[in-house]
Design an enzyme around this catalytic site. Structure first.
Site, PDB file in Angstrom:
ATOM      1  N   ASP A   1       0.862  -1.190   0.000  1.00 48.88           N
ATOM      2  CA  ASP A   1       0.000   0.000   0.000  1.00 48.88           C
ATOM      3  C   ASP A   1       0.894   1.234   0.000  1.00 48.88           C
ATOM      4  OD1 ASP A   1      -2.215   1.952   1.151  1.00 48.88           O
ATOM      5  OD2 ASP A   1      -3.273   0.106   0.633  1.00 48.88           O
ATOM      6  N   ASP A   2       0.403   2.326   0.523  1.00 48.83           N
ATOM      7  CA  ASP A   2       1.117   3.605   0.504  1.00 48.83           C
ATOM      8  C   ASP A   2       2.458   3.507   1.246  1.00 48.83           C
ATOM      9  OD1 ASP A   2       1.481   6.239  -0.006  1.00 48.83           O
ATOM     10  OD2 ASP A   2      -0.191   6.956   1.216  1.00 48.83           O
TER      11      ASP A   2
ATOM     12  N   LYS B   1      -3.883  -0.510  -6.692  1.00 49.42           N
ATOM     13  CA  LYS B   1      -4.905   0.195  -5.909  1.00 49.42           C
ATOM     14  C   LYS B   1      -4.696   1.676  -6.177  1.00 49.42           C
ATOM     15  CE  LYS B   1      -6.107   1.066  -1.048  1.00 49.42           C
ATOM     16  NZ  LYS B   1      -5.911   0.557   0.324  1.00 49.42           N
TER      17      LYS B   1
ATOM     18  N   ASP C   1      -5.822   5.359  -5.449  1.00 50.73           N
ATOM     19  CA  ASP C   1      -6.509   6.019  -4.335  1.00 50.73           C
ATOM     20  C   ASP C   1      -6.663   7.523  -4.599  1.00 50.73           C
ATOM     21  OD1 ASP C   1      -7.457   6.775  -1.897  1.00 50.73           O
ATOM     22  OD2 ASP C   1      -5.753   6.060  -0.733  1.00 50.73           O
TER      23      ASP C   1
ATOM     24  N   GLY D   1     -16.335   5.358  -2.450  1.00 49.12           N
ATOM     25  CA  GLY D   1     -17.740   5.251  -2.854  1.00 49.12           C
ATOM     26  C   GLY D   1     -18.321   6.530  -3.441  1.00 49.12           C
TER      27      GLY D   1
ATOM     28  N   ARG E   1     -13.710   0.419  -3.886  1.00 49.54           N
ATOM     29  CA  ARG E   1     -14.033   0.604  -2.478  1.00 49.54           C
ATOM     30  C   ARG E   1     -15.380   1.297  -2.390  1.00 49.54           C
ATOM     31  NH1 ARG E   1      -9.822   1.609   1.153  1.00 49.54           N
ATOM     32  NH2 ARG E   1     -11.273   2.974   2.245  1.00 49.54           N
TER      33      ARG E   1
ATOM     34  N   ASP F   1     -12.398   4.307   5.237  1.00 49.67           N
ATOM     35  CA  ASP F   1     -11.485   3.280   5.762  1.00 49.67           C
ATOM     36  C   ASP F   1     -12.100   2.501   6.926  1.00 49.67           C
ATOM     37  OD1 ASP F   1      -9.836   4.470   3.977  1.00 49.67           O
ATOM     38  OD2 ASP F   1      -8.141   4.656   5.349  1.00 49.67           O
TER      39      ASP F   1
HETATM   40  C1  GAL Z   1      -6.569   5.786   2.275  1.00 45.60           C
HETATM   41  C2  GAL Z   1      -7.079   4.432   1.834  1.00 45.60           C
HETATM   42  C3  GAL Z   1      -6.412   3.390   2.699  1.00 45.60           C
HETATM   43  C4  GAL Z   1      -4.920   3.477   2.518  1.00 45.60           C
HETATM   44  C5  GAL Z   1      -4.419   4.891   2.794  1.00 45.60           C
HETATM   45  C6  GAL Z   1      -2.954   5.067   2.435  1.00 45.60           C
HETATM   46  O1  GAL Z   1      -7.169   6.776   1.511  1.00 45.60           O
HETATM   47  O2  GAL Z   1      -8.474   4.379   1.948  1.00 45.60           O
HETATM   48  O3  GAL Z   1      -6.906   2.111   2.386  1.00 45.60           O
HETATM   49  O4  GAL Z   1      -4.598   3.081   1.220  1.00 45.60           O
HETATM   50  O5  GAL Z   1      -5.161   5.848   2.073  1.00 45.60           O
HETATM   51  O6  GAL Z   1      -2.485   6.337   2.699  1.00 45.60           O
END
Ligand code: GAL
Length: 747
Positions: free
Chosen positions: A419-420, A493, A495, A541, A558, A562
């Site tokens: 992820d990030d 993913k 975002d 969403g 999504r 979160d």
């Molecule tokens: C949010 C996302 C999380 C995660 C996070 C990373 O916006 O919904 O699942 O990816 O960023 O910074």
């Protein structure tokens, strides 16, 4: 709120005869920020807001991630409280649980602290799950008898949710019994669920009294369904402040039980009781012979490299082979990794054999080579819910190895998604994206994952910055897609985050088209790459993404904000926000209610056990499989316990998620605390989850809902968690609070 009620029921210490002298405080004045003068007696609270301590500040609309907030309570402490105590030594302030660290002041003086603030020596330490109890000596001069006292609570929250949340603050002058407390912990969840489950509850009686106190300590294991006491031990014990007394109590950890411990003090006759719900394993152990656990259907586009691993449980080593593999494909005989590519569209069916010392099994397998991938929802892991921005290449490798060693890969978990937090602060001179020092080589990581038949995922944003403040893909979409291809990325993913700033300035930002635009752009770049990249939209969403996600060829989107590891979050996202979304899921395109919150999570380097109770975890996995959701494990797999493995590796439960009909469950019954969700399966049967979302255990007569569900009579009923057939006529079920009865039925 409901979660909190249960938490109270489960953990409160009951000293019935003491209740008369307790003062309960639920409401406070509250302010975000931090100012040392707010600990004092005279503070102008006129601009402070009202708040309760029965639920987190987050769920009361307070935005304060990684920051401070103060609660101030006013309480008159009557001198008459002293008369009712056999001790008359201290005044206790039971502050409940506080997310995450706190200092408490009484009339301006510090009386207690739990956890550490970021500025403290040794840095931040969160203690969200520890009930706070601070004491002040009766003769300390700090208490203002029969007058207003100010309790000021300085709270630091790291990540959401935050604040005081477990119910009323209690002010009391304790009796002897109040200085005696019981802590119950479980140890040794049997490593091998095939041996009769031997759990051990360690029930410890602790005393804060210097003088020795004696009494009777009773611990029992109770079946909550029948009320029957299964095991009981009683001992006469004596304790003082230097000594605690523990009783070890064995129980079968394959059964839902409650551990209840009571101590009755001899002199006063007063008692204290604590209850605990231990984890329990329902999934039967897999046989030693090979057993295929993954869906025998896989979608790939012509010319795209195939990375797939046959999920087969059973004793290792195991050998894999096939006599009729389509041209262009190969199986690694040692790990069952399938590789190669198919150039022409079509349906390719072949038979795979898995063999070990105990036996062999074959399975017919079909690769559908065409325009669609993700014919069933993706299963795998993502780094966010455990490591947050502290993810590193080593952590990805360690979870990947554990995925294989603990057998999760044998059940179809295959995507390993970063992820990030992987991006460097600046792009390379040619504009390509650079990785930071935590990721020495994306290409090597990808190659290694593929050699194990696993897949590789990554994260970015259509904006300038990701949510964590790392570089996004804006103006470099094609370059990034090309980098992903060269690293062997199989999942993106994408975002929204930083894109919001650009979106706000766009003249058409009220239109759906403005939400579609950045996602369409990246889709075109991904599709130019000679590989299949699962496209996961993450924009929480907005603009009803489920209505247009498939149009940008998203494989999932999504549907909510979160998730976090609380019942409130699980309830809101799972039960609150999904009921209307079933029409939009279909093979290739799935609703994504966010990643799993079982096991050790923490969104940082500090991991903790999921805050969900065992029954809430059964509910979570049952509902997510019904919802045909992405099944992305969110915890550190290297630290995964056997209970969590058993939750994630039940092939009958997972088969619902992976059913090739691809129909998401509908909520078909909503009856107070009872909800029934049901989805049709490709073999003509139905998966049915009967959920009890209420604060107390319930008995449910399934028959009551037959008419509503169009059932005239049942041909078969199977308990999916236990993998056992049940009666078709006696369908009366005990369902614990926040728990589920998960069935596969034919009617
Ligand atoms: C949010 C996302 C999380 C995660 C996070 C990373 O916006 O919904 O699942 O990816 O960023 O910074």
């Amino acid at each position: 709120m409901k979660r909190i009620l249960t938490a109270l029921v489960l953990t409160c210490t009951v000293s019935l005869q003491s209740f008369a002298q307790d003062i309960f405080l639920e409401n406070a004045k509250f302010r975000v920020g931090d100012d040392a003068s707010w600990s004092g007696v005279s503070v102008d609270e006129s601009s402070w807001r009202n708040i309760t301590n029965t639920t987190t500040w987050t769920s009361q609309g307070v935005k304060c991630e990684n920051g401070f907030g103060w609660y101030r309570y006013h309480v008159n402490i009557p001198k008459s409280l002293l008369e009712k105590s056999d001790l008359k030594e201290t005044v206790d302030f039971k502050m409940g649980k506080i997310d995450d660290a706190d200092e408490v002041y009484l009339n301006g003086k510090l009386i207690g602290k739990t956890g550490r603030f970021p500025s403290d020596a040794n840095g931040y330490l969160g203690q969200w799950n520890t009930p706070r109890l601070y004491s002040v000596k009766v003769n300390s001069g700090l208490i203002k008898w029969d007058a207003d006292n100010v309790i000021a609570v300085r709270v630091y929250n790291a990540g959401d949710p935050g604040g005081m949340f477990s119910g009323p603050v209690c002010v009391r002058v304790p009796n002897t019994i109040d200085n005696l407390s019981i802590v119950i912990k479980e140890k040794n969840l049997t490593p091998n669920p095939s041996t009769v489950g031997e759990g051990t509850a360690v029930c410890t009686l602790n005393s804060k009294m210097d003088a020795t106190k004696s009494g009777v300590f009773t611990v029992k294991v109770q079946d909550p369904e029948s009320g029957k006491v299964l095991t009981e031990k009683t001992q006469k014990v004596s304790v003082n402040a230097k000594k605690s007394r523990a009783i070890n109590l064995p129980y079968d950890n394959h059964q839902m039980v409650r551990i209840i411990a009571t101590f009755t003090e001899s002199k006063t006759g007063l008692s204290t009781t604590t209850q605990y719900i231990p984890k329990y394993i329902l999934t039967p152990a897999a046989p030693a012979e090979p057993r295929f656990n993954t869906t025998p259907l896989y979608g790939v586009r012509p010319g795209s490299p195939i990375h797939f691993r046959f999920g087969v449980s059973g004793e290792k080593p195991m050998k894999f082979s096939s006599d009729d593999l389509p041209n262009g494909l190969a199986i690694n005989p040692d790990n069952g990794a399938l590789s190669g590519k198919l150039d022409r569209p079509g349906s390719y069916t072949f038979t795979v054999k898995a063999k070990n010392a105990k036996g062999e099994q074959t399975q017919k397998f079909t690769i559908r080579c065409g325009s669609k991938i993700a014919l069933t929802p993706p299963m795998g892991w993502n780094s966010w819910n455990c490591w947050g921005l502290s993810v590193t290449q080593d952590k990805v490798i360690s979870s990947s190895k554990a995925l294989i060693e603990k057998g999760l890969a044998d059940y179809g978990y295959c995507y390993m998604n970063i992820d990030d937090g992987w991006e460097a602060p600046k792009r390379n001179a040619d504009g390509t994206i650079a990785v930071n020092e935590k990721f020495p080589s994306m290409k090597e990581l990808g190659d290694w994952l593929h050699s194990e038949g696993l897949k590789f995922g990554i994260y970015s944003s259509p904006g300038d910055l990701t949510c964590g403040g790392y570089l996004g893909s804006i103006d470099h979409e094609l370059q990034d897609a090309e980098s992903y291809n060269s690293w062997g990325i199989d999942y993106l993913k994408y975002d929204w985050c930083g894109y919001g700033r650009k979106h706000r300035t766009e003249p058409d930002n009220q239109t759906v088209a403005s939400y579609v635009r950045p996602y369409l752009l990246m889709e075109r770049c991904l599709r130019q790459q000679p590989r299949d990249i699962f496209y996961s939209l993450c924009q929480y969403g907005m603009a009803e993404v489920w209505k247009w996600g498939h149009a940008v060829d998203a494989n999932s989107w999504r549907t909510t904000g979160d998730i976090t590891d609380t019942w409130e979050s699980l309830y809101d996202i799972g039960f609150g926000q999904q009921p209307d979304l079933y029409p939009y899921a279909q093979p290739g395109h799935w609703n994504d209610p966010d990643m799993l919150i079982v096991g050790k999570v923490g969104w940082s380097n500090n991991l903790r056990d999921s805050r969900l109770t065992p029954d809430e975890q059964y509910t979570h996995i049952s509902l997510w499989t019904l919802l045909a959701s992405n099944m992305l494990i969110g915890c550190d797999i290297a630290q995964m316990d056997d209970f969590t493995v058993s939750l994630l590796c039940n092939h009958e439960v997972n088969a619902v998620n992976q059913d090739i009909l691809g129909k998401q469950a509908q909520r078909v019954v909503l009856d107070g605390s009872i909800q029934i969700w049901s989805r049709p399966l490709s073999d003509g049967s139905y998966a049915v989850g009967i959920f009890n979302v209420g604060p107390s255990d319930a008995r449910v007569d399934f028959k009551k809902y037959f008419k509503e569900m169009g059932i005239s009579s049942l041909q078969s009923v199977r308990d999916l968690w236990r993998q056992q057939n049940l009666s078709t006529t006696d369908v009366n079920y005990f369902i614990p609070t926040h728990g589920v009865k998960y069935l596969k039925v034919r009617f």
